[in-house]
Design a protein around this motif. Structure first.
Motif, PDB file in Angstrom:
ATOM      1  N   VAL A 120      34.273  41.316   4.373  1.00 31.80           N
ATOM      2  CA  VAL A 120      33.581  41.229   5.663  1.00 31.80           C
ATOM      3  C   VAL A 120      34.556  40.635   6.665  1.00 31.80           C
ATOM      4  CG1 VAL A 120      31.655  40.226   6.918  1.00 31.80           C
ATOM      5  CG2 VAL A 120      31.333  40.993   4.566  1.00 31.80           C
ATOM      6  N   ARG A 125      27.205  43.016  10.849  1.00 32.85           N
ATOM      7  CA  ARG A 125      28.522  42.572  10.408  1.00 32.85           C
ATOM      8  C   ARG A 125      29.541  43.688  10.591  1.00 32.85           C
ATOM      9  NH1 ARG A 125      27.342  42.681   3.859  1.00 32.85           N
ATOM     10  NH2 ARG A 125      27.362  44.956   3.593  1.00 32.85           N
ATOM     11  N   THR A 151      27.354  37.453  13.191  1.00 34.85           N
ATOM     12  CA  THR A 151      27.485  38.133  14.474  1.00 34.85           C
ATOM     13  C   THR A 151      26.392  37.735  15.439  1.00 34.85           C
ATOM     14  OG1 THR A 151      26.122  40.056  13.956  1.00 34.85           O
ATOM     15  CG2 THR A 151      28.402  40.122  13.226  1.00 34.85           C
TER      16      THR A 151
END
Length: 407
Positions: free
Chosen positions: A280, A266, A286
């Motif tokens: 985040v 991340r 991802t």
């Protein structure tokens, strides 16, 4: 008399045989009892150990892997879609690590300790200079340019340099003011903002013999983001306790930094002044362990070190206990197996692009043009996107318009 002795002798022999059988039976029963106790002890200790591993470690559940079918644009590079460095240039650009535009050239650091400047139009080498080592060979990471000088990390010796007009100047090393109580172990990337250099350090210097792979799988928050003031020459810690920080980029607002937490898959956003975690940034999960972050015209390019898409990565296993996973990565039998598995999972080299809000909108796979499992370095310059690998040869480029022309 002889008859009595014979009868007595038979009795003794019979008693001896009975005693022997009895003793044998007793011995076997005792062994079984001991074995049962051992088994019971083992059956008791295993769940106890599992309980302790769970209780005394922090869960590190990863964001769900991105679903490729939901991403608007996917591009697989082929030989007719890309330009690559010539054979002569390729041999001189081994292990391109970090890409930056500097005075009209694309500059990268190489595995053999050089800075190399490439013509963005021809991809030919225009200049090549050796980065001086110290105790170890220089390995350049995290290059940036202010238009006049180049800035980079020499990870081999734990230093940050400024290079201009053929001269290397060491800005950050063990003797820099403020480093007295800071123990960087793996300086990785950097970014410039005004008179400050922000530096990621993947893990603090811990002499425990663990490899990078073991640190990756343990997912422990033992890294940090450093802050070096060029004017005062002082280093300080902007943010501590970061999980394997790698790539770093300035947010478009100039108020925050984007930091890749590699083994957490991340990108987090932190305040540029206080280091406070704002959240985040990569909202969609991802496509792998984030390595490199570079701004583009419409968002950010993300380089990936190990792939993770519709299938789970090994880091997802034992997420309830990183300690157990760390033990597996350090065992002489299981560690090579896991290392092999990691390489296998990395066989889909890719870079991807996110919007300014952090949503994935493009994925570019290395396809047939990449002979190495990692495609972690990326840079957009005008109409071109340049990609490289810290383990491969040469640099590849493709037109950015290809991202939008392939459905």
């Amino acid at each position: 008399s002889s008859g009595i002795n014979a009868e007595y002798g038979d009795l003794i022999n019979n008693n001896s045989r009975i005693s022997f059988v009895a003793m044998s039976l007793y011995s076997k029963l005792r062994s079984l009892a001991r074995g049962t106790m051992k088994r019971n002890l083992i059956y008791f200790l295993i769940p106890l150990l599992a309980f302790l591993l769970v209780k005394h470690t922090t869960s590190t559940l990863l964001p769900p892997p991105a679903n490729l079918s939901t991403i608007p644009h996917t591009l697989h590079l082929t030989t007719n879609l890309v330009d690559t460095t010539s054979s002569d240039t390729t041999d001189r650009v081994l292990g391109a690590e970090s890409l930056v535009l500097h005075r009209g050239l694309v500059v990268t650091g190489t595995l053999d300790g050089y800075l190399v400047g490439l013509d963005p139009d021809s991809l030919h080498v225009q200049w090549r200079v050796e980065c001086p080592g110290q105790q170890h060979k220089c390995r350049v990471l995290g290059l940036r340019s202010d238009g006049v000088s180049l800035y980079g990390v020499d990870v081999g010796n734990g230093r940050v340099f400024r290079y201009s007009e053929g001269v290397f100047e060491w800005l950050v090393d063990r003797d820099t003011p403020g480093m007295e109580n800071i123990t960087p172990g793996f300086m990785n990337d950097l970014v410039l903002y005004r008179d400050v250099i922000f530096i990621t350090d993947s893990y603090k210097l811990l002499e425990d013999g663990r490899t990078m792979l073991q640190r990756f799988y343990s997912q422990k928050a033992e890294g940090m983001v450093l802050k070096y003031n060029v004017t005062t020459g002082i280093v300080s810690v902007l943010k501590d306790n970061v999980v394997l920080p790698n790539g770093i980029e300035l947010h478009r607002s100039n108020k925050s930094l984007l930091v890749a937490e590699g083994s957490m898959f991340r990108i987090i956003e932190i305040d540029i002044n206080t280091g406070e975690t704002l959240g985040v940034f990569s909202q969609s999960g991802t496509l792998g362990a984030v390595d490199n972050i570079r701004a583009s015209k419409t968002g950010y390019w993300i380089g990936v070190s190990t792939g993770r898409s519709n299938t789970r990565h090994f880091s997802d296993a034992f997420s309830w206990s990183p300690t157990l996973r760390s033990i597996l990565t350090s065992h002489p039998i299981t560690a090579p197996i896991l290392a092999s598995l990691t390489r296998k999972l990395a066989e889909e080299p890719r870079v991807y692009h996110v919007t300014q809000q952090g949503d994935i909108d493009h994925v570019v796979f290395g396809g047939e043009v990449c002979s190495v499992p990692v495609l972690s370095e990326v840079l957009e310059v005008g109409e071109w996107v340049f990609v490289g690998s810290p383990f491969g040869r040469g640099v590849v480029r493709f037109r950015s318009e290809l991202m939008y022309s392939v459905p």
